[in-house]
Enzyme design. Structure first.
Site, PDB file in Angstrom:
ATOM      1  N   LYS A 123       0.836  -1.196   0.000  1.00  0.00           N
ATOM      2  CA  LYS A 123       0.000   0.000   0.000  1.00  0.00           C
ATOM      3  C   LYS A 123       0.873   1.248   0.000  1.00  0.00           C
ATOM      4  O   LYS A 123       1.923   1.287   0.648  1.00  0.00           O
ATOM      5  CB  LYS A 123      -0.910  -0.027   1.229  1.00  0.00           C
ATOM      6  N   SER A 129      -9.457   1.918   3.081  1.00  0.00           N
ATOM      7  CA  SER A 129      -8.603   2.735   2.242  1.00  0.00           C
ATOM      8  C   SER A 129      -7.554   1.943   1.447  1.00  0.00           C
ATOM      9  O   SER A 129      -6.854   2.524   0.620  1.00  0.00           O
ATOM     10  CB  SER A 129      -7.898   3.786   3.102  1.00  0.00           C
ATOM     11  N   SER A 142      -9.640  -0.651   6.959  1.00  0.00           N
ATOM     12  CA  SER A 142      -9.023  -0.342   5.672  1.00  0.00           C
ATOM     13  C   SER A 142      -8.441  -1.537   4.927  1.00  0.00           C
ATOM     14  O   SER A 142      -8.132  -1.435   3.746  1.00  0.00           O
ATOM     15  CB  SER A 142      -7.942   0.728   5.855  1.00  0.00           C
TER      16      SER A 142
END
Length: 335
Positions: free
Chosen positions: A46, A121, A145
């Site tokens: 990420k 996210s 997330s």
């Protein structure tokens, strides 16, 4: 910027570097000399997980974009086992949305339906798993997330116990977690990610967990089952049925099921929301007025009164009345 394409899931894609490393790995395997259990396996991280030589844009690309001087712990562990970093994956502004919308990366889409949200996210990671951009991906999670995009994209993802996967910067609640197509792949990845790292003061002591042993005996274990979080949106019948079916299988395997009461109240969640709005406002204050105008309007509106909240009120352990202004539970996701 993010790699072009309809999914818009990748950031920092370096094809030549990746292909050179892949060729070197192939030669090692040909000689029978692999350097690690993940030698040559494509992985993504990420965007919020620092990678040496690359900035961390926080989904906005605003403020000082100084390249990181070292890999964060998840990147270090994967590099130790010679996994090949294909790219970073996209996230929304400051990791503060349960969607794939970013003022810097653009919109990340769900591979199953391009007009649908992949969740956030860790939006790019969820989309990358479904799209087959390699078997192993790492997201981060505080308030959902990893779990949201895993659920919305139909892949494997979980938030491990705090400190099980060391991370930097660390703070209470922030965890890295695997996102994969199979439980086997997630277990294999945990073997690497769960190794200790002194940069995380919340890390757990080293443990000899065999993550790949999926034939664990649950006989005699007490397993809590919670069907009511205490606040938020009503539980969907389909989700309730899936949880109950899983619980029944655990009970059939010898586990003792223990019904759990809700652990959250509306006041508690409002307290957390106020804390995060204050924290977000602090991050926005570090930007110039011109830079703030480039942040997604939803983030600006949510954090609008963060600068007027006092220290005691911002303390998430001191919730305020339900009637206070708040963001709905359904949109609250943190990195």
């Amino acid at each position: 910027m993010s790699r072009p394409g309809r999914l818009n899931a990748l950031y920092g894609y370096r094809a030549e570097t990746f292909l050179d490393a892949a060729r070197a790995s192939s030669e090692r395997w040909t000689r029978g000399e692999p350097r690690g259990t993940l030698d040559g396996v494509p992985v993504t991280l990420k965007e919020l997980i620092a990678t040496r030589g690359m900035p961390v844009p926080n989904g906005t690309g605003l403020g000082p974009q100084t390249p990181a001087t070292e890999d964060a712990p998840p990147g270090s562990r994967l590099a130790e086992d010679e996994a090949l970093l294909l790219a970073k994956t996209t996230c929304p502004d400051f990791g503060m949305l349960s969607s794939g919308r970013s003022s810097f990366h653009g919109t990340t889409r769900n591979p199953w339906r391009l007009d649908c949200n992949p969740g956030g996210s860790s939006a790019g990671a969820g989309a990358a798993v479904v799209a087959g951009y390699g078997p192993l991906h790492v997201g981060t999670d505080i308030g959902g997330s990893v779990r949201l995009p895993a659920a919305w994209c139909g892949v494997v993802g979980f938030k491990p116990t705090q400190g099980r996967i060391p991370i930097d910067p660390y703070y209470v609640g922030r965890c890295a977690g695997p996102m994969t197509r199979s439980v086997d792949d997630a277990a294999l990845m945990m073997t690497t990610l769960a190794r200790t790292d002194r940069r995380d003061a919340t890390r757990l002591p080293p443990d000899s967990i065999d993550w790949t042993d999926l034939a664990s005996d649950v006989s005699g274990l007490r397993i809590g089952v919670m069907l009511d979080a205490g606040c938020g949106l009503p539980l969907d019948d389909e989700i309730a049925a899936a949880v109950e079916a899983a619980a029944a299988r655990l009970e059939a395997a010898g586990a003792t099921l223990v019904p759990l009461a809700p652990v959250l109240t509306r006041e508690m969640l409002d307290g957390l929301d106020r804390f995060w709005r204050t924290r977000q406002w602090s991050a926005l204050e570090a930007l110039t007025p011109e830079q703030r105008e480039r942040v997604l309007p939803a983030i600006l509106a949510w954090a609008d009164d963060g600068g007027r909240i006092g220290g005691v009120e911002a303390d998430s352990s001191r919730p305020w009345p339900c009637g206070a202004r708040r963001k709905p539970c359904s949109t609250m996701s943190t990195p």
